[in-house]
Write a protein that holds these residues in place. Structure first.
Motif, short mmCIF file in Angstrom:
data_model
loop_
_atom_site.label_atom_id
_atom_site.label_comp_id
_atom_site.label_asym_id
_atom_site.label_seq_id
_atom_site.Cartn_x
_atom_site.Cartn_y
_atom_site.Cartn_z
N ASN A 403 34.24 51.28 45.57
CA ASN A 403 34.33 50.88 44.17
C ASN A 403 33.78 49.46 44.03
O ASN A 403 34.46 48.48 44.34
CB ASN A 403 35.79 50.94 43.71
N ILE A 404 32.55 49.35 43.57
CA ILE A 404 31.87 48.05 43.50
C ILE A 404 32.60 47.09 42.55
O ILE A 404 32.81 45.91 42.90
CB ILE A 404 30.40 48.23 43.10
N PRO A 405 33.00 47.52 41.36
CA PRO A 405 33.72 46.59 40.47
C PRO A 405 34.98 46.02 41.11
O PRO A 405 35.29 44.83 40.93
CB PRO A 405 34.03 47.43 39.23
N ASP A 406 35.70 46.86 41.87
CA ASP A 406 36.91 46.36 42.53
C ASP A 406 36.57 45.30 43.58
O ASP A 406 37.30 44.32 43.76
CB ASP A 406 37.67 47.52 43.19
N LEU A 407 35.45 45.50 44.29
CA LEU A 407 35.04 44.51 45.29
C LEU A 407 34.71 43.17 44.64
O LEU A 407 35.07 42.11 45.14
CB LEU A 407 33.83 45.03 46.07
N TYR A 408 34.01 43.22 43.50
CA TYR A 408 33.72 41.98 42.78
C TYR A 408 35.00 41.29 42.34
O TYR A 408 35.14 40.06 42.43
CB TYR A 408 32.84 42.28 41.55
N GLN A 409 35.96 42.09 41.85
CA GLN A 409 37.23 41.52 41.41
C GLN A 409 37.98 40.91 42.59
O GLN A 409 38.58 39.83 42.48
CB GLN A 409 38.07 42.61 40.74
N TRP A 410 37.90 41.58 43.74
CA TRP A 410 38.55 41.04 44.94
C TRP A 410 37.93 39.72 45.37
O TRP A 410 38.64 38.75 45.69
CB TRP A 410 38.45 42.08 46.06
N LEU A 411 36.61 39.66 45.35
CA LEU A 411 35.93 38.42 45.72
C LEU A 411 36.29 37.30 44.76
O LEU A 411 36.52 36.15 45.18
CB LEU A 411 34.40 38.62 45.73
N ALA A 412 36.36 37.61 43.48
CA ALA A 412 36.68 36.58 42.50
C ALA A 412 38.09 36.05 42.67
O ALA A 412 38.39 34.91 42.30
CB ALA A 412 36.50 37.13 41.08
N SER A 413 38.97 36.89 43.24
CA SER A 413 40.38 36.47 43.38
C SER A 413 40.57 35.54 44.58
O SER A 413 41.61 34.90 44.72
CB SER A 413 41.28 37.70 43.54
N LEU A 414 39.59 35.50 45.46
CA LEU A 414 39.72 34.67 46.65
C LEU A 414 39.40 33.21 46.32
O LEU A 414 38.51 32.90 45.54
CB LEU A 414 38.78 35.15 47.76
N SER A 415 40.11 32.31 46.95
CA SER A 415 39.87 30.87 46.77
C SER A 415 39.27 30.31 48.05
O SER A 415 39.85 30.44 49.13
CB SER A 415 41.18 30.14 46.44
#
Length: 428
Positions: A403-415
């Protein structure tokens, strides 16, 4: 006692740095004028020798000719004869019988000494303004030659025979010869060996006045080369390549030649800044600014070269060398500022998969990510946790139902600054 000035490689009209600063061409005129004013006119020498390459090119502009005439006219007005030969830069091309040195000779600015068309040394004839040698009133004989190039060893043999056949000289014999001696400059092809020049000494030459190589050297009290009057490149700075003009006294015993460098010359300063893998682009820019601040008094109106060496944790393209060079030149008030990038990117090494000694493929891939990240200064301190996160992202992308959108969301959540980055990278 006889005193004379030996100069070579004046290169009036030299224009290598005209794109950096068009006024650079005037520096060669200023150096020539200052050297002859100080060590010919004020020193009241008996004569001046120019051992080739008065001009940078065979074809010169009227302005460059005027520069030569201006300086030579002052020397002539002081009653000091100037004796010159052609160099490889200003000699007559094959099949051409005249050049600008011949013009200056016919206008009585200098003696152009050279063998005739048959290679014979004839005495100077004031009516034709031609000759291969001249006996000066001070008792010194000065002999000229030509630019011989690769045929120089053979020409030396002929010159030696010609010199031996001349009538006896009243005093010392000087030969003007535009060529280099082996061992004086690295990576110079075609230099003469000492033994190839030795027949000239055996023929009676007391002072061999050389040109062509742009640094000073002297060998066994009879071979002398002053070097260029002004630096033709940044590498010819005085610290690494002493050069100038030779003020020579001839009395009883060997010639006493003293290198003079304190006439006007454009100062050149070279600096090296050694970088480390931890330096970021901002760090490098800051270090360069600090270097300029420390040495600004030396850099003002000078030619400045700063070379970046060592290893860096960023790509060369990330440092805007041209823009930064302009800023530093303005800050230093330098005449010309050159910024050279000779640093290398941090190297990394991994195993090849499939060999008996190599670790599992996943470990190799993670090591590749770690090495790549460690080569960038901004990510070096977090290379390992970042690599683990990249490994997790790679595994997820390879899943059939990724799920590409979920991966983008996961990356954005990382600090990137989070201490929990490594833990987040582990979670699946």
């Amino acid at each position: 006692m006889v005193r004379f000035l030996h100069v070579a490689d004046v290169h009036l009209g030299y224009n290598k740095y005209r794109q950096d600063n068009p006024s650079r061409m005037l520096d060669f005129f200023r150096a020539f004028d200052s050297a002859l004013e100080t060590y010919a006119i004020q020193a009241q020498v008996d004569f001046v020798l120019i051992a080739g390459d008065l001009f940078e090119e065979r074809m010169i502009t009227p302005g460059i000719l005027n520069q030569a005439e201006y300086v030579l006219d002052k020397v002539r007005s002081a009653g000091i004869p100037v004796l010159a030969i052609e160099g490889n830069h200003d000699n007559c091309p094959y099949g051409v019988k005249s050049n600008w040195l011949r013009y200056l000779c016919e206008k009585d600015y200098l003696y152009l000494l050279e063998p005739d068309e048959t290679g014979t040394l004839q005495p100077w004839d004031p009516e034709t303004a031609r000759g291969g040698y001249v006996d000066l009133p001070c008792g010194v004989r000065v002999i000229g030659s030509q630019w011989y190039g690769a045929s120089a060893p053979r020409a030396i043999q002929q010159l030696a025979r010609q010199i031996q056949a001349l009538p006896p000289a009243a005093g010392a014999t000087i030969l003007l010869f535009h060529h280099g001696l082996e061992g004086q400059v690295c990576r110079y092809q075609g230099a003469l060996r000492y033994n190839e020049l030795l027949p000239l000494r055996q023929a009676g030459v007391d002072y061999l006045a050389l040109g062509h190589i742009h640094r000073h050297y002297a060998v066994e009290d009879w071979i002398f080369n002053p070097g260029s009057i002004e630096a033709n490149s940044i590498q010819e700075n005085q610290q690494q390549n002493p050069r100038g003009v030779l003020l020579v006294n001839l009395d009883q015993g060997p010639p006493q030649a003293e290198l003079k460098r304190d006439y006007w010359q454009r100062p050149i300063h070279r600096y090296t800044l050694t970088l480390t893998p931890s330096d970021t682009v901002s760090d490098v820019e800051s270090q360069l600014q600090q270097l300029v601040q420390r040495h600004r008094s030396d850099m003002a109106e000078a030619i400045v070269e700063v070379t970046l060496k060592g290893e860096v944790g960023f790509e060369r393209g990330e440092l805007s060398v041209r823009s930064l060079q302009g800023q530093l030149q303005e800050a230093a008030a330098a005449f010309i500022f050159r910024l050279g990038f000779a640093a290398t990117a941090v190297a990394y090494q991994t195993y090849r998969d499939g060999t008996a000694a190599s670790p599992p493929r996943a470990q190799i891939e993670e090591q590749v990510f770690t090495d790549l990240l460690a080569s960038v200064a901004e990510y070096r301190d977090r290379a390992q946790p970042l690599a683990k996160a990249l490994m997790r992202m790679k595994e997820d992308l390879l899943q059939p139902n990724a799920n590409i959108p979920d991966l983008y969301q996961w990356l954005a959540s990382l600090s990137l600054e989070s201490e929990g980055w490594e833990d987040q990278g582990r979670r699946g």
